[in-house]
Each structure stands twice: as C-alpha cells, then as structure tokens.
Enzyme design. Sequence first.
Site, short mmCIF file in Angstrom:
data_model
loop_
_atom_site.label_atom_id
_atom_site.label_comp_id
_atom_site.label_asym_id
_atom_site.label_seq_id
_atom_site.Cartn_x
_atom_site.Cartn_y
_atom_site.Cartn_z
N PHE A 1 0.81 -1.21 0.00
CA PHE A 1 0.00 0.00 0.00
C PHE A 1 0.85 1.27 0.00
CE2 PHE A 1 -2.68 -3.25 2.00
CZ PHE A 1 -3.79 -3.18 1.19
N ASP B 1 -3.57 -9.13 3.60
CA ASP B 1 -2.11 -9.13 3.41
C ASP B 1 -1.39 -9.51 4.71
OD1 ASP B 1 0.23 -8.92 2.02
OD2 ASP B 1 0.34 -6.75 2.07
#
Length: 811
Positions: A502, A615
């Site tokens: 991210f 994740d």
Amino acid sequence: MDTMANSIFSLLVTILCLFLNTHISLGTDTISASQSLSGDQTIVSAGGVFVLGFFHPGNSSNYYIGMWYKQVTAQTVVWVANREKPVLDRFSELRILDGNLVLFDESNSPIWSTNVNATMFSGGSVHVVLLDSGNLVLKDESNNNSKPLWQSFDYPTDTWLPGNKFGYNKRTKTKQVLFSWKNSEDPAPGLFSFQIDPSDTSYVTLWNRSRIYWNTGPWTGRFTLAPEKRPNIILYFEIVSNDNETSFMMHATNSTVISFIAMDLTGQMKQLMWQPANGWNVLRTFPRQQCQVYASCGSYGSCNENSIPFCHCLTGFEPKSLREWDLKHYSGGCSRKTELQCGNDSSFGSDKFLAINSMSLPENQMFVKAGSFAECESSCLTNCSCTAYAYNNSGCSIWKEDLLNLEQLGEHDNSGRTLFIRLAASEFRSSKDNKGAIIGVVLGSTAGFVIFIGLGLIIFLKRRKKIVGAGTTVGGSLMVFGYRDLQNATKNFSEILGKGGFGSVFKGVLPDSTVIAVKKLEGVGQGEKEFRAEVSIIGTIQHVNLVRLLGFCSQGTKKLLVYDYLSNGSLASHLFNIERSNILDWKTRYQIALGTAKGLVYLHEKCRDCIIHCDIKPENILLDNEFCSKVADFGLAKLVGRDFSRILTTMRGTRGYLAPEWIAGVAITSKADVYSYGMMLFEFVSGKRNSGQCELDGKISYFPCLAASVVMKGGGNVLSLLDPRLEEQACIEEVERVCRVACWCIQYDEVDRPSMSKVVQILEGAIEVELPPMPRSLEVFSDDLENVRYFSDPSSSKSSEAQSHMSLFLG
C-alpha cells in the site's frame, strides 16, 4: 444529394476523431502494397492482442511507429520502429515501397525502413501483417510457405515477448540486444542493455555497452544465478542451439496472462504481469537490488535502496538535467554547484573536503603513500585533478575522475567507508561568515517579535485543546495533519522504515516529541469524502493487538496515515534475522502467534463490519517494547459486509501467503486471512521463508510440505522442524500444536479452515486440535516438484493447478 450528405458526414467524423485524438483501426491486421498507415490509423492483430500505429510518449512532441497491447488500459509500448529517428507529425506515412516497409516523414523523406533485399519481388506481392504474438512480419504474398522477408522479433527494442527467440546468430556473428529507453519520453537507446553471452549460454546486463554488472549464470536446465533460484510459473524458457544459432525461446504457460520481460530505463530487467484492477505488477527484477545496477545514479550521484527516489546528488552537487530526473532517469548524474578553486585566488579560501559516512567506495582509485589523514588529504588537495580521498589502516586512496557507482550503505554495514569529497570552499560558509548579517536580522526583528508574542500566546491558548503536536483533532481522538507538518516531522521522508503493497512507511517525530510512523499511500483512488469516511472507521478500531491509527493527511493526491511508532519493528526483521544475538526464542514466538490471532479475531468478528486484512505476513506484524504483536495495515483493503457476498476482484496480498481463492477468482472471505496466517505459522517454526528449499527423503521439498509430512506421520519428531538456531529449546506440545493448526489453516477448501477464534482457543489450550488431512495445495505442490515438465508442458493435465499452487508458495 445523398452523396453530398455522406461526404459531409464523413468529414465531420474525421474532424471529431482528430479532435478527440483517438486511434482509428483500419479493421485489419495487414498493410498491403496498396495501403498505408498515417495519422491516428492503426492495425490490430487478428485476436485483438496488439495494436500498431503512431504514438507520442508522455508530453513529447515527437511521434514514433510503435506496438502496444490493445487490452491494457495504460498504453504500454513493447516495440518501436524508428526509436532513434522520430517524426514531428503523426500524419507521416508508413507504407510498402519496393518490397520494404518504409516510414516517410511529413516531407515524404524516408526515415526508417525494414531494409531488406526484396528487389526480386514485385511491389504488389509484399504485405506486412501484425500477429497476436506481437511479431510484425513482412511477407511475400506469392509464396505463403516462404520464410518472412523481415520480422520485428529479430529487432526487439527494450522488450522480450513470449514466443520470441532471443540470442546469437552464429553465421552472421550478431546478437540481439535489448536497450533501455533513454527516458520515459524518449525511446532512443539508453545506457543499459541486455544480451546473450554465447560462450556459456548466459545472459548479461551491461552499462554503456561495455560494463557487465549482472548475469543469469549459465543454463543447466535453468539459469543458475537467476533471482532466488525459483521456477517462473508465468514464463519458461527453451534453449535452441545448432549450427546457425544459440538462442532461447520464451514461452507463456497461459496465453491469457499478459506478461513479458523488459530492460527498464533504471537498468533493471523486469518481469511484468498485467492485472486489470491493479495495473502492471513487477514479478521479478534482476539484478534484484536497484543499487546493484552499475552507475545507476550517474556521476556524483549516490544510490540508496532505502530512499525514494533511490538517487540523490552528493552535497554540493545538483542534477545535470532536472528534466531528466523529473522523468526518473538518473544515469545522467550530477554536476558541481560551484567550480573548484584549486589554488586560485578566492575570498573563501582554498577547496575543502566533506566527509560522507557509510559509503561504498568508487572504483579506479589510486593508492598514494601517506602516514596519516592529514597527509592523505594534503596529497589530494595539492593535486588539482583529485576529486576525493579515503583513508584507513589500509592506506590512502584518491580519485582523479568523476565518481561513479556510489552507494549509501546502512549505518551497520561494515563494508561502508568514509569518503571525503572535494568541494569549493564557498560550500562550507558557516554562520561566522554571516555573523554581522545575522546580528542585524535578530536586532531588527526583536521588536516585532515582542509585539506578536502576546497575540501568538492568546491564539495558542485558545487552540490548546484542539492542537496536539502538528495535527488538529477531529471525530474523537483522530487527528488531521497537514502535508507540510508531516514533511517536517519526517525530515522530508528521509528515514524509511519499510515498503509494502500500500505504500512506504517513514519514521517521524511530532513537535511534542511523540515518535510516529507515517505511511504514504500509493494508488488511492477515493475522493476526499470517501477517504475520510474510510479512515474514520479505521480510527475507531482499538485493540491491544492492532496498531493504533493516530491520524491522517488528505491533500489532493497526497494521502498519508499516521500510526504509533513501534520500536521493535516488524516480525520479519527478527524472525529472519541471521544474527544469533537477535533470535526470537520459542516462548516469544508462540505469544506473538497468539497475539496476532487475537488481533485477527477482533477484525473478523468484533468490528461492526468484518474487516478482511488481505495481506497477513511477517512484515505486517509489528512488535512493541514488550514484543507484544500488533497487526498493521488492517482496513486498507476494502471493507466487506458480514454476508461475505462481495467478490474482491483486485488481487491484494503477497505471493507466498495468498489463499487459492485469489487465483480461482471466487469470493474472498475472512478465511483468506486464515490461510495467510497458517502459512506464516510455518515460518514461526522454521525461522525461514517458506520458499527456502529443504530435503525430504532425498528429494527437493519446501518447508510447508516437510512440516505437513512430519505432522501426518503422527508421533514424528516435530522438533526436527524447529529453527536450528533455537537448538530444540521449545515445548514439543506447542510446536506440534502450531504445526497442526498451520495445516488446518491452509486447507484448500475454505470451509475446512478454522475460524481465527477457534485458532485462539487451540493455541490457548482450551480445545484439542485433531490430526489434519494433508492440504491439497501441498499435494499438488509436492507432485510438481517431482515432475517439472508440468511447467514446460502447458498441455499437461496438472499444469494449471500446479502452476496456481506454485504461485501461492513461490510467487
């Protein structure tokens, strides 16, 4: 009347298309002798895979004939005809002349040609066709069985496409070479190239066409020095060696997956794969580290793996071309801000030296006799051509040329040295030089300061309840930060803590001395309102095993999140650390595993909406001073309702931890996190990445396979699975419990996986864990390791499933 109306209509359509700057397909994959290509016209391969036409890269005013993927929304050019000879007008023309494909500029002068001897063919018998493989082929129409007169596959630019042979022609003694673009707006050949070394059937990357800085290693059924020595499940290679050539043919295991290898303008070879929701995904880079690319930052540029961008000019230097650096092309390097005095009269005195610590020393040094730092410095200072020196117990080294291939190393890297860079004395002007000016400024501003201090104090007291550090509190305890405040707090984002899917995380300090971690988000598509709403939800989530969100920044495209700083870093930094002094003992590992499970239970079951992390991996488990585990990056994937009916089409997460449903394309539920957690448990036991090879009954295996095999036997020596650095100092019941839980968590069917709340109960010893069945993913994986032909033979019945599972484990 109808004829006039049709003419007017055609004219309007043409004008509209020109205004919209769209490409007009000729509706064919072929340019015949009676046709030409100009303006926004294109040809498209029969299957709609590739497009050929005029394009201009970025903001460049130059036009080129190029080829790109039709299905990829972000135009990605894979071949350029006239990369060194652009045209200034897209209304130049590409047509067949005298048996060749020729590009004419606006003045009808030939700019580029296939340049083959086709005089034996009549003009009307030659045509060019664009194939779905991305090969542009010049053919003789009168003989369909003849070999192509010319094909673009023989003349690649920067991209190696599946289906193309790439190597060395023994008869002509010529090599095919991939050259990087000069920059993102200029496809002319750059400094970096990739080619075969036929002497040992390896491929090499070169700087300036001469300096080899990486190679694949010789071919022994695979390239021996390829990154991580992992099989590539997207692309595979086949050697072609005979009296005519030594080449490699690259094949795709799945024709529906868009993937290729290219020489990037940064000097790294990259394997890319297109994901419609995520864009281009980099699967591999070689060399793996950017700073392994020779002179990637040019002269007087320093490469740093932990900074963004990775290139910086040394103090006293600036980019030779700011435009090139803005285009992320750094190899042009840096130049001095101030010329050296070198003994000339100067009001600032002679040149001086700036010490730069933890540097890799450049090459081409000269060794001079010197018994001390002072003598070494003097030997450089008295030589006008000397640009830098270094001194240690080995003696004195000086450099007389531009400094290339500099790298800023970490503070604890013992290979780093102190390099003394020669600068003009004016670069060292201190506060003493400006003492009078400073005194004047201070005296002149004192009166104004006294006047404003009272007003400032009043304003400060009124806002005292709203201001904490540099952020304004909103919606409870969540703070809104200005971008400049975070820029100052992180010293312009200079100390990077890590990188993730991210974005990157930087260390910072607020004015009230609070240490923070700032995540700069990448690829955030939400608007201001949606982003604030989503962050507000994350800000309400509080749990002892979750990282606390302190605030956020949202200014235009700049989206940042501010978290508590955790001094012990990520689990990965401890679990995979090779230093014996920093090994996590078994008791600590077990408590971290339990705490992580509790954090996931809260996300899955205790929040108003189920939050699927997407994740889970050691990099996203952070540790506080007491080594209490904190799950990070939660809520950055989309929130999913309790009915789990929504399908997340965007593949998130990290290969090696992904559940099978990501590849199968079915709905993603919280059980995807359970799978990732199970894969991570294996790493708690082994202390190594799951991709590490090990031996099982004399056969190559991978740790999850080995662990599952030992567990399946029952009563096996599970301590043999333990991280050897722990020297079997662990509770055997706990190790077996963790291995069993891991095997349950990675079951292929998500209904067979336990919930995280049940995992917590098992780890706490509240309920017993039964002997699990062998996970089907491990069975397929093990079978594939024993028979690698599944990868080289896509028609194999097991190929698709084996490749899918291989990607789950190895990426």
